[in-house]
Design a protein around this motif. Structure first.
Motif, PDB file in Angstrom:
ATOM      1  N   ASP A 141       0.846  -1.181   0.000  1.00  0.00           N
ATOM      2  CA  ASP A 141       0.000   0.000   0.000  1.00  0.00           C
ATOM      3  C   ASP A 141       0.889   1.241   0.000  1.00  0.00           C
ATOM      4  O   ASP A 141       2.086   1.158   0.257  1.00  0.00           O
ATOM      5  CB  ASP A 141      -0.920   0.002   1.225  1.00  0.00           C
ATOM      6  CG  ASP A 141      -2.085   0.972   1.070  1.00  0.00           C
ATOM      7  OD1 ASP A 141      -2.260   1.510  -0.045  1.00  0.00           O
ATOM      8  OD2 ASP A 141      -2.806   1.208   2.059  1.00  0.00           O
ATOM      9  N   ILE A 142       0.285   2.367  -0.288  1.00  0.00           N
ATOM     10  CA  ILE A 142       1.011   3.634  -0.298  1.00  0.00           C
ATOM     11  C   ILE A 142       0.802   4.331   1.040  1.00  0.00           C
ATOM     12  O   ILE A 142      -0.328   4.637   1.421  1.00  0.00           O
ATOM     13  CB  ILE A 142       0.533   4.529  -1.453  1.00  0.00           C
ATOM     14  CG1 ILE A 142       0.926   3.903  -2.792  1.00  0.00           C
ATOM     15  CG2 ILE A 142       1.117   5.934  -1.331  1.00  0.00           C
ATOM     16  CD1 ILE A 142       0.403   4.647  -4.005  1.00  0.00           C
ATOM     17  N   ASP A 143       1.892   4.541   1.755  1.00  0.00           N
ATOM     18  CA  ASP A 143       1.854   5.179   3.069  1.00  0.00           C
ATOM     19  C   ASP A 143       2.064   6.679   2.897  1.00  0.00           C
ATOM     20  O   ASP A 143       3.156   7.116   2.544  1.00  0.00           O
ATOM     21  CB  ASP A 143       2.943   4.581   3.956  1.00  0.00           C
ATOM     22  CG  ASP A 143       2.989   5.195   5.346  1.00  0.00           C
ATOM     23  OD1 ASP A 143       2.106   6.026   5.673  1.00  0.00           O
ATOM     24  OD2 ASP A 143       3.918   4.859   6.110  1.00  0.00           O
ATOM     25  N   THR A 144       1.051   7.463   3.152  1.00  0.00           N
ATOM     26  CA  THR A 144       1.152   8.914   2.957  1.00  0.00           C
ATOM     27  C   THR A 144       1.484   9.667   4.243  1.00  0.00           C
ATOM     28  O   THR A 144       1.309  10.881   4.322  1.00  0.00           O
ATOM     29  CB  THR A 144      -0.148   9.476   2.352  1.00  0.00           C
ATOM     30  OG1 THR A 144      -1.226   9.243   3.259  1.00  0.00           O
ATOM     31  CG2 THR A 144      -0.453   8.829   1.010  1.00  0.00           C
ATOM     32  N   THR A 145       1.999   8.953   5.234  1.00  0.00           N
ATOM     33  CA  THR A 145       2.442   9.605   6.465  1.00  0.00           C
ATOM     34  C   THR A 145       3.559  10.601   6.153  1.00  0.00           C
ATOM     35  O   THR A 145       4.419  10.347   5.309  1.00  0.00           O
ATOM     36  CB  THR A 145       2.966   8.556   7.460  1.00  0.00           C
ATOM     37  OG1 THR A 145       1.932   7.612   7.731  1.00  0.00           O
ATOM     38  CG2 THR A 145       3.406   9.211   8.766  1.00  0.00           C
ATOM     39  N   LEU A 146       3.549  11.732   6.847  1.00  0.00           N
ATOM     40  CA  LEU A 146       4.563  12.762   6.636  1.00  0.00           C
ATOM     41  C   LEU A 146       5.514  12.842   7.822  1.00  0.00           C
ATOM     42  O   LEU A 146       5.104  12.688   8.969  1.00  0.00           O
ATOM     43  CB  LEU A 146       3.901  14.128   6.429  1.00  0.00           C
ATOM     44  CG  LEU A 146       2.990  14.289   5.209  1.00  0.00           C
ATOM     45  CD1 LEU A 146       2.398  15.696   5.188  1.00  0.00           C
ATOM     46  CD2 LEU A 146       3.745  14.010   3.924  1.00  0.00           C
ATOM     47  N   ASP A 147       6.767  13.083   7.529  1.00  0.00           N
ATOM     48  CA  ASP A 147       7.776  13.355   8.547  1.00  0.00           C
ATOM     49  C   ASP A 147       8.250  14.792   8.379  1.00  0.00           C
ATOM     50  O   ASP A 147       8.513  15.229   7.252  1.00  0.00           O
ATOM     51  CB  ASP A 147       8.965  12.405   8.399  1.00  0.00           C
ATOM     52  CG  ASP A 147       8.586  10.961   8.674  1.00  0.00           C
ATOM     53  OD1 ASP A 147       7.842  10.726   9.637  1.00  0.00           O
ATOM     54  OD2 ASP A 147       9.019  10.076   7.905  1.00  0.00           O
TER      55      ASP A 147
END
Length: 288
Positions: A141-147
């Motif tokens: 899946d595509i993880d769109t979490t931002l750092d």
């Protein structure tokens, strides 16, 4: 979301031409692809791809990227800038579209590097391709979490077109334009972050790079210029200069085969001389 690709390239016809294959492997197609080059020799003589628009202009990363921005015709939502020697995952464009769709306040981002050959001898294309293929096979899946991040990394960065507005890359930073990615992203309004939504390998190809003495000059002149301009914190500027100048001097006696350490040392000291005499500016590298 429409994602346009701009690639500025000099002296790497093989790497640049591979982007035709990279684009065709994408799970969703970009709205347009622009190759911004300085001369016909920057592409193979027989290159032809209806998906790619080739434009020509003054040599220099900033000039060429700005030309790419001006040449956009599809009114994209997102503009992605990649280095010619970046090998993207098959869902790279999809991931870029997803992360900007999921975060309305996101102005710019860089993706996840599976490997970066910029600090070593470089990564050959078969090895880079193999790493990307393994990643594609394992990605579920595509993880769109931002750092959090204060700026972006030039080999793989994407920006919301509305955030770019009239801002352009600083053409006072010539040729390789070291640290132009930091300057550009810090002049945009909105959130900057890193993400794993898209990934790839930066080969760190050694052909087509700025000569040692010119890069050595830029390692001093560019951070000081950006610090005075207000787009680079003083701590980061001093850290970059100290790290690079120190490394050049320490390794000059036993340099890596792929780095002109002695040339960089010469450039470092030319910049110090110009600083003391009040003549230092980034575009001085065009004079020698």
């Amino acid at each position: 979301m429409k994602v346009a690709i701009v690639i500025a390239s000099v002296g790497r016809p093989i790497e640049l031409a591979r982007w035709s294959e990279h684009v065709r492997r994408q799970s969703i197609a970009p709205s347009e692809v622009i190759f911004s080059i300085a001369s016909d020799s920057d592409l193979p003589a027989d290159f032809a791809d209806p998906m790619v628009r080739v434009i020509r202009g003054p040599k220099g990363s900033c000039h060429q990227r700005n030309s790419g921005i001006e040449a956009l015709t599809t009114a994209p939502d997102i503009v992605a800038f990649f280095d010619d020697d970046y090998v993207p995952g098959a869902r790279c464009i999809e991931g870029i579209a997803r992360v900007f769709a999921d975060h309305a306040d996101l102005a710019g981002t860089s993706g996840h590097l599976l490997a970066d050959g910029i600090h070593n001898a470089g990564i050959d294309y078969p090895s880079a391709r193999a790493m990307v293929d393994r990643f594609d096979a394992e990605q579920t899946d595509i993880d769109t979490t931002l750092d959090p991040a204060g700026d972006t990394y030039g080999c793989n960065m994407a920006f919301r077109r509305s955030a770019i507005g009239d801002v352009r890359f600083d053409e006072h930073l010539p040729l390789y334009a070291w640290q132009e990615d930091v300057d550009f992203s810090r002049r945009l309004k909105g959130r900057m972050a890193r993400t794993s939504a898209f990934a790839g390998v930066h080969q760190g190809a050694k052909s087509g790079r700025t000569m040692g003495h010119k890069l050595g000059y830029s390692q001093v002149a560019n951070p000081l210029y950006l610090m005075r301009k207000g787009t680079m914190p003083i701590g980061k500027a001093l850290w970059l200069m100290t790290r690079n100048v120190g490394s050049n001097h320490v390794k000059a006696f036993r340099p890596e085969p792929w780095v002109d350490r002695k040339g960089r040392v010469v450039g470092n000291w030319r910049a110090v001389r110009d600083l003391l005499t009040g003549r230092m500016r980034p575009d001085r590298i065009l004079d020698f």
